[in-house]
Scaffold this motif. Sequence first.
Motif, short mmCIF file in Angstrom:
data_model
loop_
_atom_site.label_atom_id
_atom_site.label_comp_id
_atom_site.label_asym_id
_atom_site.label_seq_id
_atom_site.Cartn_x
_atom_site.Cartn_y
_atom_site.Cartn_z
N LYS A 18 37.61 -24.94 61.48
CA LYS A 18 37.71 -23.68 61.32
C LYS A 18 38.78 -23.47 60.06
CE LYS A 18 39.23 -20.15 64.20
NZ LYS A 18 38.94 -19.57 65.67
N TYR A 19 38.41 -23.56 58.78
CA TYR A 19 39.34 -23.64 57.83
C TYR A 19 39.62 -22.19 57.52
CZ TYR A 19 37.88 -28.18 56.87
OH TYR A 19 37.57 -29.51 56.91
N GLY A 20 41.03 -21.89 57.27
CA GLY A 20 41.57 -20.58 56.69
C GLY A 20 40.70 -20.06 55.41
N ASP A 90 41.17 -25.05 64.60
CA ASP A 90 41.93 -24.62 63.46
C ASP A 90 43.18 -25.22 63.39
OD1 ASP A 90 43.48 -23.37 65.36
OD2 ASP A 90 43.30 -21.32 64.52
N ALA A 91 43.42 -26.51 64.01
CA ALA A 91 44.67 -27.31 63.97
C ALA A 91 44.37 -28.65 64.15
CB ALA A 91 45.76 -26.78 64.73
N ILE A 92 45.02 -29.74 63.34
CA ILE A 92 44.83 -30.83 63.42
C ILE A 92 46.10 -31.61 64.18
CG2 ILE A 92 44.29 -33.30 62.09
CD1 ILE A 92 41.73 -31.60 62.52
N TRP A 93 45.95 -32.77 64.83
CA TRP A 93 47.36 -33.46 65.29
C TRP A 93 46.81 -34.96 64.83
CZ3 TRP A 93 48.28 -34.86 71.16
CH2 TRP A 93 49.49 -35.56 71.13
N ILE A 94 47.74 -35.44 64.02
CA ILE A 94 47.59 -36.71 63.42
C ILE A 94 48.72 -37.50 64.16
CG2 ILE A 94 47.96 -38.14 61.61
CD1 ILE A 94 45.55 -36.58 61.33
N ILE A 95 48.36 -38.79 64.88
CA ILE A 95 49.39 -39.77 65.40
C ILE A 95 49.25 -40.73 64.71
CG2 ILE A 95 49.83 -40.76 67.44
CD1 ILE A 95 48.15 -39.05 69.17
#
Lengths: 125, 125
Positions: A18-20, A90-95
Motif C-alpha cells: 500500500k504505497y502512499g 504499508d511497511a517493510i522490515w528488512i533484516i
Amino acid sequence: MNSNPSKVRETGLILDPKYGPDGLITAVVTDAADGKVLMLAHMNAEALGLTIDTGVAHFWSRSRNRLWKKGETSGHILSVEDIRIDCDQDAIWIIARPAGPACHTGEVSCFYRRVTAAGLERVDD
Amino acid sequence: MNSNPSKVRETGLILDPKYGPDGLITAVVTDAADGKVLMLAHMNAEALGLTIDTGVAHFWSRSRNRLWKKGETSGHILSVEDIRIDCDQDAIWIIARPAGPACHTGEVSCFYRRVTAAGLERVDD
C-alpha cells in the motif's frame, strides 16, 4: 475465499504494498546480528523490486529524488537476509547484514541517541 | 558550537523532532526480549510526550484521527524500556515489553509474513 480487499491484504499471501500518495512505503532495517534498528527509509516499487531481486537493499531517496542503492558511494551496503511486510502492507522490515555504519554520520545505527524527559543522550551500545 | 540547524539536529542533544506536514513522526516498536519488530505507527507531539512521561506507548491513529494509547481496548499495552531518535530526528524507535500480541490481527508482530519473489509466506518464528 475472503473477498474483502482489506482482509485479503491483511491476511493473504499476495504481495500488494500500500504505497502512499507519494508512491512510497516505509522500510525499517534491523541488524541480523543483534536486532538493533539501523535505519528507517522509504522505498518505491522499483526499490522494493530491486531489493527482492538482488538481495541488496535499495531505497528511494526523498532528498535526492532518485533511486538509491544504500552504500553505492560508501560501500556500506546492506545484504538482505529476510524481508517482511506488515499486516496492512504499508511497511517493510528488512533484516540485513550491514557492510559498515548504516548512518551517514558514521554511526553504526541512525538511532544512536536516547530520548529522555531531559533531552537526548548518546548511546554507545 | 555548530550553528547549522541541520547539524545541530543531527548531532546535538536537544530533542527537536521533525514532524511531517501532517504533524506526525514515524515510530517503530521492537520487542525488548528478542529485538523483533512488532509494529510501525505514527506519533504526534502529544503522543510522543505521553510516551516519554508515562512509559507506555501512545500513538496517533491516522484511521481514527485521534490519540491512541496502544492497548487501551485490548489491554495489550507496550511498556517502554527505551526510546531512541534517529539522526535527522524524523523517526522514533521504541524498545518495549508487549503485554500481548501487538497486531490487531492477533499476531505477535504485525510483520508476520515474509516477502519473496514468489509472494508472501507466513513466518512463525
